[in-house]
Write a protein that holds these residues in place. Structure first.
Motif, PDB file in Angstrom:
ATOM      1  N   UNK A 150      20.942 -18.540  -3.374  1.00 26.20           N
ATOM      2  CA  UNK A 150      20.627 -17.752  -4.566  1.00 26.20           C
ATOM      3  C   UNK A 150      19.145 -17.761  -4.903  1.00 26.20           C
ATOM      4  N   UNK A 151      18.522 -18.936  -4.869  1.00 24.77           N
ATOM      5  CA  UNK A 151      17.102 -19.023  -5.218  1.00 24.77           C
ATOM      6  C   UNK A 151      16.240 -18.209  -4.251  1.00 24.77           C
ATOM      7  N   UNK A 152      16.610 -18.251  -2.978  1.00 18.16           N
ATOM      8  CA  UNK A 152      15.866 -17.503  -1.972  1.00 18.16           C
ATOM      9  C   UNK A 152      15.983 -16.009  -2.205  1.00 18.16           C
ATOM     10  N   UNK A 153      17.212 -15.568  -2.483  1.00 14.06           N
ATOM     11  CA  UNK A 153      17.405 -14.147  -2.765  1.00 14.06           C
ATOM     12  C   UNK A 153      16.607 -13.726  -3.992  1.00 14.06           C
ATOM     13  N   UNK A 154      16.629 -14.561  -4.995  1.00 12.91           N
ATOM     14  CA  UNK A 154      15.866 -14.254  -6.211  1.00 12.91           C
ATOM     15  C   UNK A 154      14.407 -14.000  -5.894  1.00 12.91           C
ATOM     16  N   UNK A 155      13.822 -14.902  -5.136  1.00 18.58           N
ATOM     17  CA  UNK A 155      12.385 -14.802  -4.835  1.00 18.58           C
ATOM     18  C   UNK A 155      12.075 -13.610  -3.948  1.00 18.58           C
ATOM     19  N   UNK A 207       8.977  -6.889 -12.958  1.00 17.23           N
ATOM     20  CA  UNK A 207       9.174  -7.561 -11.672  1.00 17.23           C
ATOM     21  C   UNK A 207      10.642  -7.874 -11.408  1.00 17.23           C
ATOM     22  N   UNK A 208      11.430  -7.915 -12.473  1.00 14.49           N
ATOM     23  CA  UNK A 208      12.838  -8.294 -12.347  1.00 14.49           C
ATOM     24  C   UNK A 208      13.697  -7.051 -12.128  1.00 14.49           C
ATOM     25  N   UNK A 209      14.592  -7.108 -11.158  1.00 19.88           N
ATOM     26  CA  UNK A 209      15.484  -5.985 -10.868  1.00 19.88           C
ATOM     27  C   UNK A 209      16.343  -5.654 -12.097  1.00 19.88           C
ATOM     28  N   UNK A 210      16.432  -4.368 -12.462  1.00 19.66           N
ATOM     29  CA  UNK A 210      17.233  -4.004 -13.634  1.00 19.66           C
ATOM     30  C   UNK A 210      18.725  -4.260 -13.458  1.00 19.66           C
ATOM     31  N   UNK A 211      19.167  -4.479 -12.229  1.00 26.65           N
ATOM     32  CA  UNK A 211      20.582  -4.748 -11.989  1.00 26.65           C
ATOM     33  C   UNK A 211      20.916  -6.235 -12.150  1.00 26.65           C
ATOM     34  N   UNK A 212      19.924  -7.038 -12.407  1.00 26.52           N
ATOM     35  CA  UNK A 212      20.122  -8.478 -12.497  1.00 26.52           C
ATOM     36  C   UNK A 212      21.262  -8.901 -13.427  1.00 26.52           C
ATOM     37  N   UNK A 213      21.389  -8.330 -14.642  1.00 28.54           N
ATOM     38  CA  UNK A 213      22.427  -8.837 -15.545  1.00 28.54           C
ATOM     39  C   UNK A 213      23.840  -8.754 -14.988  1.00 28.54           C
ATOM     40  N   UNK A 214      24.118  -7.751 -14.138  1.00 27.47           N
ATOM     41  CA  UNK A 214      25.493  -7.580 -13.653  1.00 27.47           C
ATOM     42  C   UNK A 214      25.649  -7.924 -12.180  1.00 27.47           C
ATOM     43  N   UNK A 215      24.589  -8.296 -11.534  1.00 26.69           N
ATOM     44  CA  UNK A 215      24.653  -8.493 -10.081  1.00 26.69           C
ATOM     45  C   UNK A 215      25.364  -9.792  -9.714  1.00 26.69           C
ATOM     46  N   UNK A 216      26.242  -9.750  -8.686  1.00 19.72           N
ATOM     47  CA  UNK A 216      26.958 -10.958  -8.285  1.00 19.72           C
ATOM     48  C   UNK A 216      26.055 -12.073  -7.791  1.00 19.72           C
ATOM     49  N   UNK A 217      24.829 -11.740  -7.449  1.00 18.43           N
ATOM     50  CA  UNK A 217      23.892 -12.788  -7.062  1.00 18.43           C
ATOM     51  C   UNK A 217      23.785 -13.822  -8.187  1.00 18.43           C
ATOM     52  N   UNK A 277      26.964 -16.784  -7.239  1.00 14.28           N
ATOM     53  CA  UNK A 277      26.310 -17.619  -8.244  1.00 14.28           C
ATOM     54  C   UNK A 277      26.218 -19.074  -7.763  1.00 14.28           C
ATOM     55  N   UNK A 278      25.008 -19.593  -7.800  1.00 19.22           N
ATOM     56  CA  UNK A 278      24.827 -21.007  -7.510  1.00 19.22           C
ATOM     57  C   UNK A 278      24.955 -21.396  -6.047  1.00 19.22           C
ATOM     58  N   UNK A 279      24.969 -20.444  -5.129  1.00 14.72           N
ATOM     59  CA  UNK A 279      25.026 -20.826  -3.724  1.00 14.72           C
ATOM     60  C   UNK A 279      23.643 -21.294  -3.283  1.00 14.72           C
TER      61      UNK A 279
END
Ligand code: SF4
Length: 81
Positions: free
Chosen positions: A25-30, A4-14, A20-22
């Motif tokens: 961020x939580x909305x984008x994650x969901x 379910x988790x995007x494989x780009x997550x570790x390097x993504x500026x999100x 980070x922390x805007x």
């Protein structure tokens, strides 16, 4: 990694860069990053990176720019050929 988790997550500026922390961020994650294949396929960052292997750090998942517009800007800036 959870499918379910995007494989780009570790390097993504999100998660790691300017976003980070805007408050978004939580909305984008969901909506995108933790919403499986359908979620990341909606993400403009993911769409651009799938085509040309990278995406500028200032592009948001819900960017109003099209994939082609973003790629053309990257070409103009000399980021890709
Ligand atoms: S913002 Fe897009 S590219 Fe980045 S981790 Fe989330 S779904 Fe993947």
């Amino acid at each position: 990694m959870d499918a379910k988790i995007c494989p780009k997550t570790p390097k993504c500026p999100i998660f790691n860069g300017i976003l980070k922390g805007t408050e978004f961020t939580e909305t984008y994650l969901k909506l995108y990053c933790e919403a499986g294949e359908a979620g990341r396929n909606r993400c403009r960052r993911y769409q651009v990176a799938e085509k040309v292997g990278m995406c500028p750090p200032d592009i948001l998942p819900n960017s109003s720019k099209s994939v082609e517009e973003i790629i053309n800007s990257m070409k103009s800036a000399g980021l890709i050929n």
